[in-house]
Structure formats: structure tokens, C-alpha cells
Design an enzyme around this catalytic site. Sequence first.
Site, PDB file in Angstrom:
ATOM      1  CD  GLU A 122      -8.089  -6.715   8.640  1.00  0.00           C
ATOM      2  OE1 GLU A 122      -6.805  -7.043   8.774  1.00  0.00           O
ATOM      3  OE2 GLU A 122      -8.477  -5.522   9.041  1.00  0.00           O
ATOM      4  CG  HIS A 143      -3.888   2.012  12.525  1.00  0.00           C
ATOM      5  ND1 HIS A 143      -3.384   2.605  11.670  1.00  0.00           N
ATOM      6  CD2 HIS A 143      -4.061   0.736  12.180  1.00  0.00           C
ATOM      7  CE1 HIS A 143      -3.658   2.165  10.531  1.00  0.00           C
ATOM      8  NE2 HIS A 143      -3.786   0.919  10.789  1.00  0.00           N
ATOM      9  CG  ASP A 146      -3.982  -2.444   2.013  1.00  0.00           C
ATOM     10  OD1 ASP A 146      -4.774  -2.538   2.808  1.00  0.00           O
ATOM     11  OD2 ASP A 146      -2.742  -2.807   2.770  1.00  0.00           O
ATOM     12  CG  ASP A 181      -5.940  -1.794  14.209  1.00  0.00           C
ATOM     13  OD1 ASP A 181      -5.157  -1.584  14.946  1.00  0.00           O
ATOM     14  OD2 ASP A 181      -5.988  -2.029  13.059  1.00  0.00           O
ATOM     15  CD  GLU A 209      -5.143  -4.768  13.984  1.00  0.00           C
ATOM     16  OE1 GLU A 209      -6.271  -5.504  14.066  1.00  0.00           O
ATOM     17  OE2 GLU A 209      -4.752  -4.611  12.958  1.00  0.00           O
ATOM     18  CE1 TYR A 251      -6.709   2.150  10.210  1.00  0.00           C
ATOM     19  CE2 TYR A 251      -7.576   1.442  12.512  1.00  0.00           C
ATOM     20  CZ  TYR A 251      -7.079   1.068  11.320  1.00  0.00           C
ATOM     21  OH  TYR A 251      -7.129  -0.195  10.801  1.00  0.00           O
ATOM     22  CD1 TRP A 255       1.645   4.024  10.099  1.00  0.00           C
ATOM     23  CD2 TRP A 255      -0.753   4.496  10.298  1.00  0.00           C
ATOM     24  NE1 TRP A 255       0.880   4.090   8.930  1.00  0.00           N
ATOM     25  CE2 TRP A 255      -0.508   4.275   8.998  1.00  0.00           C
ATOM     26  CE3 TRP A 255      -2.028   4.802  10.885  1.00  0.00           C
ATOM     27  CZ2 TRP A 255      -1.472   4.271   8.259  1.00  0.00           C
ATOM     28  CZ3 TRP A 255      -3.109   4.789  10.022  1.00  0.00           C
ATOM     29  CH2 TRP A 255      -2.725   4.703   8.620  1.00  0.00           C
ATOM     30  NE  ARG A 300     -11.035  -2.559  12.535  1.00  0.00           N
ATOM     31  CZ  ARG A 300     -10.094  -2.005  11.837  1.00  0.00           C
ATOM     32  NH1 ARG A 300      -8.892  -2.160  11.384  1.00  0.00           N
ATOM     33  NH2 ARG A 300     -10.508  -1.008  10.891  1.00  0.00           N
ATOM     34  CD  GLU A 343      -2.179  -3.401  10.146  1.00  0.00           C
ATOM     35  OE1 GLU A 343      -3.203  -4.358  10.671  1.00  0.00           O
ATOM     36  OE2 GLU A 343      -2.211  -2.404   9.709  1.00  0.00           O
ATOM     37  CG  HIS A 353      -3.095  -6.734   7.214  1.00  0.00           C
ATOM     38  ND1 HIS A 353      -2.243  -6.287   6.510  1.00  0.00           N
ATOM     39  CD2 HIS A 353      -4.082  -6.081   7.245  1.00  0.00           C
ATOM     40  CE1 HIS A 353      -2.568  -4.939   6.177  1.00  0.00           C
ATOM     41  NE2 HIS A 353      -3.754  -4.844   6.864  1.00  0.00           N
ATOM     42  NE  ARG A 412      -3.587  -7.283  12.515  1.00  0.00           N
ATOM     43  CZ  ARG A 412      -4.698  -7.647  11.609  1.00  0.00           C
ATOM     44  NH1 ARG A 412      -5.400  -8.644  11.762  1.00  0.00           N
ATOM     45  NH2 ARG A 412      -4.843  -6.554  10.566  1.00  0.00           N
ATOM     46  CG  ASN A 453      -2.145   0.848   1.199  1.00  0.00           C
ATOM     47  OD1 ASN A 453      -2.431   1.170   0.134  1.00  0.00           O
ATOM     48  ND2 ASN A 453      -2.712   0.655   2.047  1.00  0.00           N
TER      49      ASN A 453
HETATM   50  C1  CS2 Z   1      -5.356  -1.918   9.169  1.00  0.00           C
HETATM   51  C2  CS2 Z   1      -5.336  -1.524   7.806  1.00  0.00           C
HETATM   52  O1  CS2 Z   1      -6.711  -3.842   8.683  1.00  0.00           O
HETATM   53  C3  CS2 Z   1      -6.140  -3.277   9.454  1.00  0.00           C
HETATM   54  O2  CS2 Z   1      -5.833  -3.704  10.490  1.00  0.00           O
HETATM   55  O3  CS2 Z   1      -4.576  -1.610  10.313  1.00  0.00           O
HETATM   56  O4  CS2 Z   1      -6.364  -0.693   7.435  1.00  0.00           O
HETATM   57  C4  CS2 Z   1      -3.926  -0.941   7.362  1.00  0.00           C
HETATM   58  O5  CS2 Z   1      -4.088   0.413   7.842  1.00  0.00           O
HETATM   59  C5  CS2 Z   1      -3.735  -0.935   5.991  1.00  0.00           C
HETATM   60  O6  CS2 Z   1      -4.240  -2.419   5.478  1.00  0.00           O
HETATM   61  C6  CS2 Z   1      -2.377  -0.666   5.696  1.00  0.00           C
HETATM   62  O7  CS2 Z   1      -2.165  -0.887   4.334  1.00  0.00           O
HETATM   63 MG    MG Z   2      -4.532  -3.114  11.966  1.00  0.00          MG
END
Ligand code: CS2
Ligand code: MG
Length: 402
Positions: free
Chosen positions: A339, A212, A316, A210, A236, A159, A402, A147, A262, A312, A283, A37
Site C-alpha cells: 500500500e 474496514h 500513519d 477496503d 480487504e 471511510y 469500526w 484501491r 493491518e 499496510h 497485511r 495512530n
Molecule cells: C486503512 C487505514 O490504509 C488502510 O487500509 O484501513 O486508513 C487505517 O484506517 C489507518 O491506517 C489506521 O490507523
Molecule cells: Mg485498511
Amino acid sequence: MKITRASVNITSPGRNFVTLKIETDEGIHGLGDGTLNGRELAVASCLNEHLLPCMIGRDPFQTEDIWQYLYRGGYWRRGPVLMSAIAAIDVALWDIKGKALNTPVYNLLGGKSREGVMVYAHASGKDIDHALEDVARYKEAGYKAIRVQSGIPGLGSAYGVPRGTNRYEPAQRGLPHEERWSTEIYLRHTPRLFERVRKAFGEELHLLHDCHHRLTPIEAGRLGKELEPFHLFWMEDPTPAEWQEGFKTIREHTTTPIAVGEVFNSIWDAHDLIRNQWIDYLRMSLVHGGGFTPLKKAADFAALYHVRTGFHGATDLSPITMAAALHFDLAIHNFGIQELMPHNEETNRVFLHQYTFKDGMMHPSDTPGLGVELDEAQAAKYKYQRAYLPVNRKLDGTLTDW
Ligand code: CS2
Ligand code: MG
């Protein structure tokens, strides 16, 4: 059998995807995903300029030797660009192997260990009430695990929560969009969100969240502790994981299970986390972690420490990675959860896949290989467009992790 041709396809049916096609002298071909991504062309260039020229003439059945050749033989190891490129090759070779042996890839990984793969959906809303409505929609659709993310009062966009009526997509075209963040407000808000969700939906639903990577270890410890009464399936990415020992602090303060990985691309990113039992779910995905060959070993290592997988699966990761993940999830013993963020209709017309969803569970299909094909005429309709993940700043403008 010999590899005769390898080509990279870049398409953008709503978002960018990098796909590798490997062809053989026996007319069998395989597909691999190399999407990273916001850095897609770097992987395409790594494949085209550096890795693919070394593949012509090789036996596609030699997945172990080819993986070691690309990883050890290139001197420079690891990193998301290189490992995504190696993953695209590895996954395409396993697809070829399955097709040549006339069996689904899950049979090459040990065969079925379960009947279906439990997936989790993404529910979100601009505030708690809207998030609850979204949870109700997914529950109604049969999901057993959800989630939950919600907008946070005073922070504008958040986010994982779509802006306006748009569908949520982690990357946006153009230059990076900037979001604002306050840990203090987030930490006050999130326990209230889960209190409301549990009250409304009871104990049975699996709930995930999440963070993040935005908290320090001690802040994550506090959040995990305050979420304990609501029995989350996992919390997460509580803190950035470059410093693996940070997770020790979290573990010392909470029994809320922890998922991470991830952004990992090697078992060495998770080695201490696993062997010290600081996490519960890994993940690291097939595309960013180098393919089936290393992930099978990583999962077996994790199994020794009661760590399960929770791959993950955001948009993307292309339908090729989704199919590959479902084969893996069906086969390995220490699978936890997968996921699922469904792709849009255009993407599903470009990537013709066979996987199915029923009652919160998915199945990869029994088609030989991965069970995904690329419609090249459809793919050609959508040209690459530069896109990025958002960047985050605290309320005073300081960049966050992030
Ligand atoms: C996220 C994603 O799916 C998840 O848990 O953290 O949205 C992540 O930010 C993107 O896939 C990054 O490319
Ligand atoms: Mg995530």
C-alpha cells in the site's frame, strides 16, 4: 559495537509520528518507527519507561536475542502498544546493522527477489463519478493497482473518502469525529461502483477495496460473490478478525481474494487464517507486528500456504516504516503488493528518505541501512497534537465494529 543511547522523538508535521533513534559507541545510529495512530504517547512511554533502559550496553547486532528478550523476557506479550515499541527497536537495529555492514537492509533479508515493488494507490470520491475521475488520475500517474472507495448516497462522510477538498488522513485532531454507517446501503452500492470502474477502465488494472471490518462473515460472503465478475485483486478487512473462524464462512461463499491484518500484532492473530487458507494476503505491518525479526518468520510461514504479503502503508506509518517495508518487499519471495499513501511535504522534510516511484513500482534505494534520516531541527517545528481515528455508528446510533 555497543548501544550507548536511545531517544524518542515525537513530531506532528500534519499528523503525529513517534521515532526511535538508537546510537552506538562506533558513531553509527539507527532509526525505528513506533507510531500507533491515536495512541502515540502510549508507545513513547512504553519505550522510555520500560524498554529503552534495558538496551544500553547491548550489542546491536544481536537482533534475534534482543527481540526474544523484549518479547519473552517481559512476561506480558503482544498488544499493539508493546509490539509497536518492540518494532521501533528491532527496525532501528537492522538499520544499524545495514549501515555497519555497508549494505541496504534488503541484502540482509535474502537480497533482491524482484526489480521493484508494486504499490497500490487510494482513489476515492464523494460519489461514483468522482471516484472514477480519481481512478483516471492515478492510472495516468502510472499506477498498476488502485484501491477504490466512494461516498455512499444517504450516509454523509464515508471511510477512506476525504471530506470537502481536504486530503484524506485517517486521524483527525481534537476529539474523535463520528460517522454514520448502513451495511444495507453499502452492500447495494459497492457492486455498482466496481461495475462502473471495470466498464470505464477495462480488465488490466488491479482493483482493490477496503471494507474496514464492518461486515458480518455472511454479508462479506455476499459482497465477495457479487464482486466476482469484476475480478478484484482483493477485498480487504471484510469482517473483524478477532474471531478467525469467521473467515471460513466468507471463503465458502466467494473466490474474491481476501486481505487482512493491518490491526494484527502477532503471528497468533493470523495463525488459523493462514494454516486454513482462509486468506490470500497478510497485511500485518513491520511497525505494528513487531519489526523485521518476527515478520520474516510470519512471511515464511504464510508462504507454505500460498499466502502473500500486502503490507499496510497508510500515512500513519512513517517514512521509516515505508522504507523498511520496501526493503522487505523487495527481498521476500511471497510478496504480493504494498500500500502507498504518499506523505505530505512537511513529513518528507522531517524524514529524508531515498525511496523512489516509477511506473507504479517502488524501490527502497541502495543506500546502506534503511536509507531514511530524521531532520531533528525540522521535526522540532511540529509539536504533538492529540488526534483520533473516527468512530462509527449505525443510522440508529449503535456503535459498529469500526
Ligand atoms: C486503512 C487505514 O490504509 C488502510 O487500509 O484501513 O486508513 C487505517 O484506517 C489507518 O491506517 C489506521 O490507523
Ligand atoms: Mg485498511
